[in-house]
Design a protein around this motif. Structure first.
Motif, short mmCIF file in Angstrom:
data_model
loop_
_atom_site.label_atom_id
_atom_site.label_comp_id
_atom_site.label_asym_id
_atom_site.label_seq_id
_atom_site.Cartn_x
_atom_site.Cartn_y
_atom_site.Cartn_z
N VAL A 56 0.83 -1.22 0.00
CA VAL A 56 0.00 0.00 0.00
C VAL A 56 0.86 1.26 0.00
O VAL A 56 0.34 2.35 0.27
N SER A 57 2.14 1.12 -0.30
CA SER A 57 3.03 2.30 -0.29
C SER A 57 2.55 3.41 -1.23
O SER A 57 2.69 4.60 -0.88
N PRO A 58 2.00 3.10 -2.43
CA PRO A 58 1.47 4.21 -3.25
C PRO A 58 0.35 4.98 -2.56
O PRO A 58 0.28 6.21 -2.66
N LEU A 59 -0.52 4.26 -1.87
CA LEU A 59 -1.60 4.92 -1.14
C LEU A 59 -1.06 5.74 0.03
O LEU A 59 -1.58 6.82 0.34
N ILE A 60 -0.01 5.21 0.68
CA ILE A 60 0.60 5.95 1.79
C ILE A 60 1.25 7.23 1.28
O ILE A 60 1.14 8.30 1.90
N SER A 61 1.93 7.14 0.13
CA SER A 61 2.59 8.33 -0.45
C SER A 61 1.57 9.39 -0.85
O SER A 61 1.83 10.59 -0.73
N ALA A 62 0.39 8.92 -1.31
CA ALA A 62 -0.65 9.86 -1.72
C ALA A 62 -1.44 10.40 -0.53
O ALA A 62 -2.29 11.29 -0.71
N GLY A 63 -1.17 9.89 0.65
CA GLY A 63 -1.87 10.36 1.83
C GLY A 63 -3.24 9.73 2.02
O GLY A 63 -4.03 10.19 2.85
N TRP A 64 -3.52 8.66 1.27
CA TRP A 64 -4.83 7.99 1.37
C TRP A 64 -4.84 6.88 2.42
O TRP A 64 -5.90 6.38 2.77
N ALA A 65 -3.69 6.49 2.91
CA ALA A 65 -3.61 5.44 3.91
C ALA A 65 -2.43 5.73 4.83
O ALA A 65 -1.51 6.48 4.47
N SER A 66 -2.48 5.15 6.01
CA SER A 66 -1.39 5.33 6.98
C SER A 66 -0.58 4.05 7.07
O SER A 66 -1.13 2.94 6.93
N PRO A 67 0.72 4.17 7.29
CA PRO A 67 1.53 2.95 7.44
C PRO A 67 1.12 2.18 8.70
O PRO A 67 0.75 2.77 9.71
#
Length: 292
Positions: A122-133
């Motif tokens: 989910v790193s792309p979503l984390i980079s986009a701010g849509w998910a948290s690590p």
């Protein structure tokens, strides 16, 4: 004519459950002792606070283990060699690992690995701010225990399902094929209703065993009844009183469940007998030359 004796000289009818009477008397005596003794009553009320965790872990883990075990059993009976070998590999590996070792591995090795893989996926979503690590400590220890118990018991339950399914008369399956039933219909209408009578007793034993093995959550510090007991006797050194109450609570759970499951098995035997008694009438009602 006197009734014939069974194996070992015992008569065919079931023995009167004197063991249950003795347990009931001991339970009543223990209940009065707990009510009359302030210390016992205090320990009992304290440990009851953790019974919800014990019940939750047992029910969720056993449900998941049954579903996974059934899937493994079906894979093991598949027509494809690769699926059969994968199922056998999983079952043999998991059955050879002690539950405590498996629990520690899932909790301290498997969970960090899962968190690392999740963060990469989910790193792309984390980079986009849509998910948290995800952090390892965010995964509750109770769920790590549930996963470990699910994996451990699924291997045993898979063998129970396999044996029950293979116990069904092959002629019944061939007759279902002749009637044009699909593979799923044969399993749902013919195989599983007959296999469940063989599966239920050992499955009940595994359920009782999981109630006791749920105490392993205390190894991870989860506040079930075993952990609360450990905290109590570690603080005031009341080992005898605390462990006696802990054993009493587990006996209430396991014996109560055992009696309920015995009644379920007896009901299924009676229903099975009534179903078999209907077969001659069903056959007699068929017109000459009809295919059953």
């Amino acid at each position: 004519m006197a009734p014939s004796a069974g194996r070992g000289g015992h008569r065919g009818k079931e023995d009167f459950p004197w063991w249950l009477v003795a347990l009931a008397i001991l339970g009543i005596v223990a209940s009065f002792a707990i009510a009359a003794n302030g210390l016992y009553a205090q320990i009992f009320s304290l440990l009851l606070n953790g019974i919800g965790v014990t019940v939750f872990v047992t029910l969720v883990a056993f449900t998941l283990a049954v579903l996974l075990g059934l899937g493994l059993a079906l894979l093991g009976l598949s027509d494809f060699l690769v699926l059969r070998q994968v199922a056998r590999f999983y079952i043999e590996i998991v059955r050879g690992i002690p539950i405590l070792v498996l629990l520690s591995y899932i909790a301290f090795v498997g969970t960090p690995a899962f968190v690392a893989v999740y963060n990469v996926v989910v790193s792309p979503l984390i980079s986009a701010g849509w998910a948290s690590p995800l952090v390892t400590r965010d995964v509750p220890f109770v769920w790590r225990t549930i996963i470990a118990l699910t994996i451990a018991y699924s291997s045993f339950i898979a063998e129970i399902f396999r044996a029950g399914i293979q116990a069904v008369d092959q002629g019944q399956i061939e007759a279902a094929k002749a009637l044009g039933l699909s593979r799923f219909q044969r399993f749902r209408l013919v195989v599983f209703p007959q296999a469940i009578r063989v599966i239920l007793p050992p499955l009940s034993n595994d359920f009782i065993a999981m109630v006791k093995d749920s105490s392993l959550v205390s190894v991870l510090g989860v506040a079930d009844i075993s952990q609360l007991a450990k905290l109590y006797y570690s603080a005031n050194f009341r080992y005898f009183e605390t462990l006696s109450i802990l054993a009493f609570i587990y006996l209430l759970l396991t014996i109560g469940l055992s009696l309920l499951l015995r009644q379920l098995e007896a009901w299924m035997r009676r229903r099975s007998g009534s179903d078999r008694s209907a077969f001659p009438r069903l056959a007699a009602s068929q017109p000459p030359g009809a295919q059953v």
